[in-house]
Design a protein around this motif. Structure first.
Motif, PDB file in Angstrom:
ATOM      1  N   LEU A   1       0.810  -1.211   0.000  1.00 57.70           N
ATOM      2  CA  LEU A   1       0.000   0.000   0.000  1.00 57.70           C
ATOM      3  C   LEU A   1       0.849   1.270   0.000  1.00 57.70           C
ATOM      4  O   LEU A   1       0.658   2.164  -0.797  1.00 57.70           O
ATOM      5  CB  LEU A   1      -0.937   0.010   1.208  1.00 57.70           C
ATOM      6  CG  LEU A   1      -1.950  -1.123   1.281  1.00 57.70           C
ATOM      7  CD1 LEU A   1      -2.721  -1.050   2.592  1.00 57.70           C
ATOM      8  CD2 LEU A   1      -2.907  -1.086   0.103  1.00 57.70           C
ATOM      9  N   THR A   2       1.771   1.366   0.940  1.00 58.38           N
ATOM     10  CA  THR A   2       2.607   2.556   1.070  1.00 58.38           C
ATOM     11  C   THR A   2       3.852   2.177   1.868  1.00 58.38           C
ATOM     12  O   THR A   2       3.981   1.039   2.333  1.00 58.38           O
ATOM     13  CB  THR A   2       1.836   3.698   1.752  1.00 58.38           C
ATOM     14  OG1 THR A   2       2.642   4.885   1.775  1.00 58.38           O
ATOM     15  CG2 THR A   2       1.477   3.330   3.177  1.00 58.38           C
ATOM     16  N   ASP A   3       4.760   3.122   2.027  1.00 61.85           N
ATOM     17  CA  ASP A   3       5.980   2.861   2.772  1.00 61.85           C
ATOM     18  C   ASP A   3       6.241   4.017   3.739  1.00 61.85           C
ATOM     19  O   ASP A   3       5.454   4.957   3.839  1.00 61.85           O
ATOM     20  CB  ASP A   3       7.178   2.677   1.833  1.00 61.85           C
ATOM     21  CG  ASP A   3       7.413   3.893   0.938  1.00 61.85           C
ATOM     22  OD1 ASP A   3       6.664   4.877   1.087  1.00 61.85           O
ATOM     23  OD2 ASP A   3       8.324   3.855   0.104  1.00 61.85           O
ATOM     24  N   SER A   4       7.352   3.901   4.481  1.00 63.44           N
ATOM     25  CA  SER A   4       7.751   4.913   5.465  1.00 63.44           C
ATOM     26  C   SER A   4       6.655   5.166   6.490  1.00 63.44           C
ATOM     27  O   SER A   4       6.372   6.304   6.866  1.00 63.44           O
ATOM     28  CB  SER A   4       8.153   6.219   4.781  1.00 63.44           C
ATOM     29  OG  SER A   4       9.275   6.025   3.948  1.00 63.44           O
ATOM     30  N   VAL A   5       6.014   4.100   6.964  1.00 60.91           N
ATOM     31  CA  VAL A   5       4.969   4.182   7.981  1.00 60.91           C
ATOM     32  C   VAL A   5       5.551   3.730   9.321  1.00 60.91           C
ATOM     33  O   VAL A   5       6.294   2.752   9.382  1.00 60.91           O
ATOM     34  CB  VAL A   5       3.756   3.305   7.594  1.00 60.91           C
ATOM     35  CG1 VAL A   5       2.735   3.260   8.721  1.00 60.91           C
ATOM     36  CG2 VAL A   5       3.128   3.818   6.309  1.00 60.91           C
ATOM     37  N   GLU A   6       5.199   4.448  10.378  1.00 66.25           N
ATOM     38  CA  GLU A   6       5.665   4.076  11.716  1.00 66.25           C
ATOM     39  C   GLU A   6       4.604   3.345  12.519  1.00 66.25           C
ATOM     40  O   GLU A   6       4.922   2.464  13.303  1.00 66.25           O
ATOM     41  CB  GLU A   6       6.111   5.323  12.493  1.00 66.25           C
ATOM     42  CG  GLU A   6       7.436   5.895  12.014  1.00 66.25           C
ATOM     43  CD  GLU A   6       7.968   6.962  12.950  1.00 66.25           C
ATOM     44  OE1 GLU A   6       7.351   7.188  14.015  1.00 66.25           O
ATOM     45  OE2 GLU A   6       8.995   7.562  12.629  1.00 66.25           O
ATOM     46  N   LEU A   7       3.353   3.722  12.351  1.00 65.60           N
ATOM     47  CA  LEU A   7       2.276   3.062  13.095  1.00 65.60           C
ATOM     48  C   LEU A   7       0.971   3.243  12.350  1.00 65.60           C
ATOM     49  O   LEU A   7       0.857   4.102  11.457  1.00 65.60           O
ATOM     50  CB  LEU A   7       2.153   3.637  14.509  1.00 65.60           C
ATOM     51  CG  LEU A   7       1.727   5.092  14.646  1.00 65.60           C
ATOM     52  CD1 LEU A   7       0.970   5.295  15.937  1.00 65.60           C
ATOM     53  CD2 LEU A   7       2.944   6.010  14.654  1.00 65.60           C
ATOM     54  N   PHE A   8      -0.016   2.429  12.699  1.00 69.05           N
ATOM     55  CA  PHE A   8      -1.330   2.533  12.075  1.00 69.05           C
ATOM     56  C   PHE A   8      -2.375   2.051  13.065  1.00 69.05           C
ATOM     57  O   PHE A   8      -2.074   1.343  14.039  1.00 69.05           O
ATOM     58  CB  PHE A   8      -1.394   1.725  10.776  1.00 69.05           C
ATOM     59  CG  PHE A   8      -1.319   0.231  10.970  1.00 69.05           C
ATOM     60  CD1 PHE A   8      -2.477  -0.527  11.073  1.00 69.05           C
ATOM     61  CD2 PHE A   8      -0.099  -0.417  11.061  1.00 69.05           C
ATOM     62  CE1 PHE A   8      -2.422  -1.896  11.250  1.00 69.05           C
ATOM     63  CE2 PHE A   8      -0.029  -1.784  11.235  1.00 69.05           C
ATOM     64  CZ  PHE A   8      -1.191  -2.533  11.335  1.00 69.05           C
ATOM     65  N   TRP A   9      -3.614   2.467  12.818  1.00 69.50           N
ATOM     66  CA  TRP A   9      -4.740   2.031  13.628  1.00 69.50           C
ATOM     67  C   TRP A   9      -5.839   1.530  12.713  1.00 69.50           C
ATOM     68  O   TRP A   9      -6.246   2.226  11.777  1.00 69.50           O
ATOM     69  CB  TRP A   9      -5.314   3.187  14.457  1.00 69.50           C
ATOM     70  CG  TRP A   9      -4.333   3.866  15.331  1.00 69.50           C
ATOM     71  CD1 TRP A   9      -3.911   3.486  16.567  1.00 69.50           C
ATOM     72  CD2 TRP A   9      -3.623   5.075  15.031  1.00 69.50           C
ATOM     73  NE1 TRP A   9      -2.989   4.372  17.049  1.00 69.50           N
ATOM     74  CE2 TRP A   9      -2.791   5.355  16.139  1.00 69.50           C
ATOM     75  CE3 TRP A   9      -3.605   5.935  13.947  1.00 69.50           C
ATOM     76  CZ2 TRP A   9      -1.959   6.469  16.175  1.00 69.50           C
ATOM     77  CZ3 TRP A   9      -2.776   7.042  13.983  1.00 69.50           C
ATOM     78  CH2 TRP A   9      -1.972   7.301  15.086  1.00 69.50           C
ATOM     79  N   VAL A  10      -6.311   0.322  12.969  1.00 67.82           N
ATOM     80  CA  VAL A  10      -7.476  -0.205  12.260  1.00 67.82           C
ATOM     81  C   VAL A  10      -8.708   0.287  12.999  1.00 67.82           C
ATOM     82  O   VAL A  10      -8.878   0.017  14.189  1.00 67.82           O
ATOM     83  CB  VAL A  10      -7.442  -1.737  12.207  1.00 67.82           C
ATOM     84  CG1 VAL A  10      -8.718  -2.272  11.580  1.00 67.82           C
ATOM     85  CG2 VAL A  10      -6.230  -2.216  11.422  1.00 67.82           C
ATOM     86  N   THR A  11      -9.565   1.024  12.321  1.00 65.98           N
ATOM     87  CA  THR A  11     -10.730   1.632  12.969  1.00 65.98           C
ATOM     88  C   THR A  11     -12.038   0.965  12.590  1.00 65.98           C
ATOM     89  O   THR A  11     -13.009   1.045  13.334  1.00 65.98           O
ATOM     90  CB  THR A  11     -10.811   3.125  12.597  1.00 65.98           C
ATOM     91  OG1 THR A  11     -10.804   3.242  11.171  1.00 65.98           O
ATOM     92  CG2 THR A  11      -9.623   3.879  13.153  1.00 65.98           C
TER      93      THR A  11
END
Length: 1237
Positions: free
Chosen positions: A657-667
């Motif tokens: 999907l994308t890069d350079s991500v540090e964190l995410f939240w599934v909502t």
């Protein structure tokens, strides 16, 4: 992520034989131990819960004179040996051994710490001693050491003391001279200058420059060499490490030729390079050492001249953040994405206006690491950052850090509850009772944390009402509603659990337990109501150490290395209550083994199928099983290199999907609340691009959504605020930033994590409007209408939509024009239709108009509607003025005076007239000048004459002034009236907040002396009215203006604020003279002395009347130095004549039944303890029933204890404190018996 909290702790070091050599040469933390090597001695400290010196070795003067001072040092990975190279080129090998002498903490409790001995094993001169070479730092593995020499060679030494000889590397690099540039190099929004990238050259030979720094990573088989000319060369090594020097090969040359230090993050596989420019460059070692981005303090107003070159870089243990120290000043902690998490350097610029005024301490320092940073080390858990200031050999500063719960690895938490956990506490963001976010410090039970330090894992339940916390052994649960802890009743059961991860499954807490005896892992399922073996619901053995875990409803995901995914279904039989006997069973529903060359997952989360409310309502009467919980068919994967991808669990297909991500939240599917504002969002992620919102693609069947739509980046996040989670019922992202509070009582400031909220409501509304879901958008807006910042959300929504409309018009006017006539309703019109339903509509439209170019207003108001009250009233009055119909304009204004937003109408009128006046001046200054003299009254003057008839006049004028350039204020106030006269009118009417707004205008137009005079008058008035926040702003203005405009001219000394203050501010509490107050007054300017005189007079007034709650508010609002005042007034107005009457009076004044009064009393008690003011300590501690404070005080003063006891017993009004008297008698008698033994 990491956030600093509390005050830095000082670890004192012994002074050496050579006080001139003020520099620590080596600092290293391994396995809860901290090694410090000074020029003439070595110290070994514990870096665990108790920081104690365990051992030391001091060289004698003969050894130092004969073999030189310690110059470079290194510690073996097993912590058993220390190698030191001296200035006379002697190699010293030391052995570290722990004795059986256990250290007792507090004289009673064993700590698990043992004293150590450091003994010299070997002292021998190195073979290259006669070559007069300089040395780099030393790197090592388990067998060998490597040191760089100033002739460009490397020298190898074994840990047995064998000299393996020098060797040089072949720097003829690979073919093809080229610069491989970064595809998206971001240096936190700013180019760092110079050529950047990775350089490889054909037959390129580095000049014979000195090796000044080595950086080594055995897991990555990497050795970085840094040369004195700023060149950085990355080398590869063999699997056997440094022993086989012939296999060390130069691979690449990095950087811009100005590198001064480097540090490797093995987990992230990133090389951080510090430069002479004060910039840190990050290189991706997995992608041909590509430059990722650069970080610096340029955007915060600091250049290389302020900080100097980078001196050191230290990665956190999990490689998610890194600390940067500069040679001249300060240190900063950054996330990999470029978010500034912590900085010791005070912020300058606009925010400095509200910074507290801090007087320098004896060293003249305002902040930690003011002299620069020489070295840094994180402890093994990342809770402490040990630092050494440049030129310092007396102490180490230890900064405390907390980690943000980011739902990575084998510990899961909810985005609803935002938690930062430190070594012995939790910092919980509170948002339930108030719109304002606050941080609550939650200390763990002492009985648990003393035995199981430190905190290792934290997980919050789905609703955020329960927290599970695990230390070295066992775990504890916290009920946020009841504010109670639940612990294991059986300590032996607790000690058998070594938690490696925590998850919540409804009301069940899942513990990933490591079994030491069998080197195996298992899952333990405990109900939240009871932590005991008898209540254990299930024990599930695992195949290996889990890498990632996640839970959704009844499904559990466990992932093993290299990439084996196991999904279990959890079935609970029976009620989960203490009175029943529930049974829990796990069944495997899916197993996947995925072959991939990508980096390992750092986090994985189920993606549930999104059912819209309309879909549920259509099928609510259906007997189909479609609405039953389904097994999730997809999950999100965040890899250690920041890549975010979507995994299809049915066929194992993975889509990046994308890069350079540090964190995410599934909502999606995570909240069952009816007020969930983000139900249409699938997930959010955060990285160097800021915050990104992802929506599901539109489709007929909600179970066949194959694509996801990513939001255009309208949600930029402040690079000082790190996001922690979401409040779904408010539609905001909760983040945290660092603040520093200064106090005269302490040498260093206190670091305070400050929660911040950023709304995403405007993004959700725009998303719905773009997809023609106007009814859903309206429903969402109506739910949010009572939320904080709702008006700001609407304004931001309209602004972004209108700005996009302008951009499209500029790119293709004909196409937009055709689209306008071809469609019934544009997105801008839909947005205006939505906002028109709310009373904030007029404010929003006019506010957006102010922020945009007037050339585009026609488009805005064609969509917003010509009937907008602001436009109608202000425009009609404007036309009447142009036609010289002033009476008609006044009549219209009077008819509109009772309508809503009338004040804004007047403001809008004045703003547009004044803005037009400025435009005309810019186009034709001579013509305007002639017109001015040729007409009796300009349109601006007419407008001011009209608005002057209404009480809103003063607010309107100063509001318009604040929205325009200060260079044009003279023209505005020539028509509106002299700024000092407007100020005086507000002052006489006691409109103090409006009057305060005129202070800056007066400073600009009338000069600093007049503005200071007005501010002093206003300060006294605000203090009399107890407006302490406004008084604090005035104090900061006065102190800042005093620094900017001192020294004053001697000719105007007679009009100085100090002279005027004697006549303007009479007080019965005034002392004989300023000279008798403090010697420091004599050294300060008359201006500063006047401010302090006013503040001290007010403090004396409050203290004499025992208005203690007001005194606390006064001190907090104005940053008044209460400690210095108490020291001086100990025998003055602060003195208590009688204990009994004082206790009764202060108890009545404070009203201890309220929480705020108790907090005020605690605040005063802390200050009284700092000055050892016994009378007040006794009274306040009694009111607070702080028996521990009183017992410590009476233990060394039995006469005071007898008088205290007699006073409480002899006064009937103090009978309520008899139970406190009994507690104190018990404590003092037990203390006396212990001393006799």
């Amino acid at each position: 992520m990491y956030m600093a909290y509390g005050w830095p702790q000082v670890i004192p070091l012994e002074s050496g034989l050579c006080p001139a050599s003020h520099q620590i040469i080596y600092l290293k933390a391994i396995n809860r131990l901290l090694l410090v090597v000074a020029p003439t001695h070595i110290e070994l400290w514990s870096s665990s819960q108790h920081r104690v010196r365990l051992g030391k070795y001091k060289r004698d003067s003969e050894s130092v004179q004969r073999e030189g001072e310690n110059l470079q040092a290194v510690w073996s990975p097993d912590t058993k040996l220390i190698a030191v190279l001296t200035s006379s080129f002697y190699l010293h090998l030391f052995k570290v051994q722990f004795t059986e002498k256990r250290i007792l903490i507090g004289g009673k409790q064993p700590s698990g710490l043992f004293l150590a001995t450091i003994s010299l094993l070997l002292s021998e001169q190195v073979p290259f001693a006669n070559k007069n070479l300089n040395l780099s730092n030393i790197v090592c593995d388990n067998r060998n050491m490597l040191v760089g020499l100033s002739d460009g060679s490397l020298y190898s030494i074994s840990w047995k003391g064998e000299f393996c000889g020098a060797f040089e590397l072949d720097f003829h690099l690979c073919d093809g001279y080229e610069a491989i540039k970064s595809s998206h190099s971001l240096d936190n929004g700013l180019a760092s200058g110079g050529a950047q990238g990775v350089f490889t050259s054909s037959h390129y030979l580095l000049p014979k420059s000195a090796v000044i720094h080595l950086e080594f990573s055995l897991p990555l088989r990497l050795l970085a060499l840094l040369f004195s000319d700023g060149q950085l060369v990355v080398c590869s090594i063999s699997k056997k490490g440094l022993k086989q020097s012939e296999f060390i090969k130069a691979e690449k040359r990095l950087g811009s030729g100005d590198a001064v230090c480097a540090s490797v993050a093995p987990e992230q596989q990133i090389l951080a390079v510090g430069t002479r420019r004060g910039v840190v460059e990050l290189y991706d070692l997995t992608d041909s050492a590509r430059l990722i981005r650069s970080v610096s303090l340029y955007d915060w107003g600091y250049s290389m001249d302020d900080t100097g070159a980078v001196s050191c870089i230290a990665w956190t243990p999990d490689n998610s953040a890194f600390a940067v120290g500069w040679k001249l000043r300060g240190l900063t902690v950054w996330s990999v994405s470029g978010c500034r998490l912590m900085s010791t350097i005070r912020q300058i610029g606009l925010s400095s206006v509200s910074s507290p005024v801090v007087k320098p301490n004896q060293d003249g320092k305002y902040e930690p690491m003011m002299g620069g940073t020489s070295s840094m080390q994180w402890d093994e858990h990342g809770y402490r950052l040990y630092t050494i200031e440049q030129g310092s050999a007396e102490r180490i500063l230890a900064f405390s850090f907390g980690k943000c719960c980011l739902n990575r690895g084998v510990s899961g938490t909810t985005h609803v509850r935002q938690v930062i956990y430190g070594e012995d506490r939790l910092l919980v963001v509170q948002s339930e009772d108030t719109d304002e976010l606050k941080i609550l410090h939650l200390n763990l039970p002492v009985s648990y944390i003393t035995q199981n330090w430190p905190v290792l894992h934290v997980a919050a339940s789905k609703d955020g009402m329960y927290l599970a916390v695990a230390g070295l052994h066992g775990l504890v649960l916290y009920d946020i509603r009841l504010k109670k802890w639940r612990v294991f009743g059986d300590i032996s059961q607790e000690q058998r659990i070594q938690c490696r991860g925590l998850l919540w499954l409804g009301k069940i807490v899942i513990v990933c337990n490591y079994i030491d005896s069998s080197d195996m892992y298992e899952l333990l399922f405990y109900p939240r109501y009871h932590l005991d073996q008898s209540s254990l619901l299930c024990r599930k053995p695992l195949l290996a150490k889990p890498m990632v875990m996640d839970v959704y409803q009844d499904y559990l995901l466990v992932t093993y290395r290299p990439f084996d995914v196991h999904i279990y279904h959890v079935k609970l039989s029976g009620e989960l209550t203490p009175s029943s006997s529930p049974d829990l069973q796990l069944s495997t529903v899916r197993e996947l083994s995925i072959m991939t060359a990508k980096s390992h997952p750092a986090a994985m989360h189920f993606i549930p199928d999104q059912l819209s409310r309309e879909y549920i309502s259509r099928n609510v009467l259906s007997s189909s099983s479609d609405l039953l919980p389904r097994e999730p068919a997809r999950c999100l994967i965040l890899r250690t290199n920041g890549e975010l991808s979507l995994l299809d669990l049915d066929d194992g297909r993975e889509r990046e999907l994308t890069d350079s991500v540090e964190l995410f939240w599934v909502t999606c599917g995570q909240s069952e609340e009816k007020t969930n504002l983000i139900e249409d969002v699938s997930w959010l992620d955060y990285g160097h691009r800021g915050m990104q919102v992802w929506y599901p693609s539109p489709g007929v069947d909600p179970f066949k959504q194959e694509d996801f739509l990513q939001l255009d980046p309208e949600l930029e996040f402040d690079r000082e605020v790190y996001p922690l989670g979401l409040l779904t019922n408010a539609g905001v992202v909760v983040g945290v930033s660092q603040r520093m509070s200064f106090s005269a009582c302490t040498e260093f400031p206190c670091f305070e994590p400050s929660p911040q909220a950023q709304t995403i409501l405007h993004c959700l509304l725009r998303h719905l409007l773009q997809r023609n879901k106007s009814e859903e958008a309206l429903r969402l807006a109506q739910i949010s209408a009572e939320k904080p910042h709702f008006s700001h959300c609407l304004e931001w929504l309209l602004f972004t939509v209108f700005d996009a409309e302008i951009s499209r018009q500029n790119t293709s006017r004909n196409q937009i024009s055709a689209a306008k006539h071809g469609t019934n309703s544009s997105l801008l019109a839909k947005t205006c239709d939505l906002i028109r339903r709310f009373p904030e509509y007029f404010d929003v439209v006019v506010s957006v108009a102010r922020k945009t170019d007037g050339r585009h207003w026609a488009d805005l108001f064609s969509a917003a509607g010509r009937s907008t009250e602001y436009v109608v009233v202000s425009r009609v009055i404007f036309i009447l003025h142009i036609r010289n119909k002033s009476e008609e304009a006044l009549r219209l204004a009077q008819l509109s005076a009772e309508k809503p937003h009338f004040s804004h109408c007047l403001e809008w009128l004045l703003f547009t007239v004044f803005d037009a006046e400025i435009s005309r001046q810019n186009t034709s200054r001579n013509q305007i000048s002639a017109a001015k003299h040729g007409t009796n009254s300009s349109l601006l003057e007419k407008t001011c004459d009209l608005i002057r008839r209404f009480p809103e006049y003063f607010d309107v004028v100063v509001s318009v002034a604040r929205k325009t350039d200060g260079r044009h204020w003279a023209d505005l106030f020539s028509a509106a009236g002299r700024s000092t006269e407007l100020f005086e009118e507000c002052f006489q009417r006691r409109w103090y907040r409006t009057a305060a707004c005129y202070i800056l205008v007066i400073a600009k137009l009338e000069g600093p002396a007049v503005s200071q005079y007005c501010a002093l008058r206003l300060l006294q008035a605000t203090l009399d009215e107890s407006l302490y926040e406004l008084a604090g702003e005035l104090v900061r203005f006065l102190m800042r203006s005093g620094r900017e405009y001192e020294p004053a001219q001697t000719d105007s000394e007679r009009l100085s604020p100090r002279f005027l203050s004697y006549f303007l501010f009479p007080s019965s509490n005034r002392r004989q003279s300023l000279d008798s107050k403090s010697n420091s007054f004599k050294e300060q300017s008359a201006h500063v002395a006047s401010v302090k005189n006013i503040l001290e007079n007010h403090a004396s007034y409050l203290m004499s009347g025992k208005e203690l709650s007001k005194l606390v508010a006064f001190v907090k609002g104005t940053q008044f130095d209460l400690v210095e005042y108490l020291q001086r007034e100990r025998y003055g107005v602060a003195r208590l004549e009688n204990f009994a009457s004082g206790l009764e009076l202060i108890g009545q004044k404070l009203q201890m039944v309220t929480l705020q009064s108790r907090l005020d009393a605690e605040f005063l008690l802390a200050h009284m303890c700092s000055v050892k003011f016994k009378e007040w300590i006794v009274v306040l501690a009694t009111l607070l029933r702080r028996s521990e404070v009183l017992s410590d005080l009476f233990r060394y003063d039995m006469r005071l204890w007898k008088a205290y006891s007699l006073a409480l017993q002899s006064h009937p009004a103090l009978a309520e404190y008899h139970d406190l008297l009994e507690v104190l008698e018990g404590k003092l008698s037990s203390t006396a018996s212990l001393e006799e033994e």
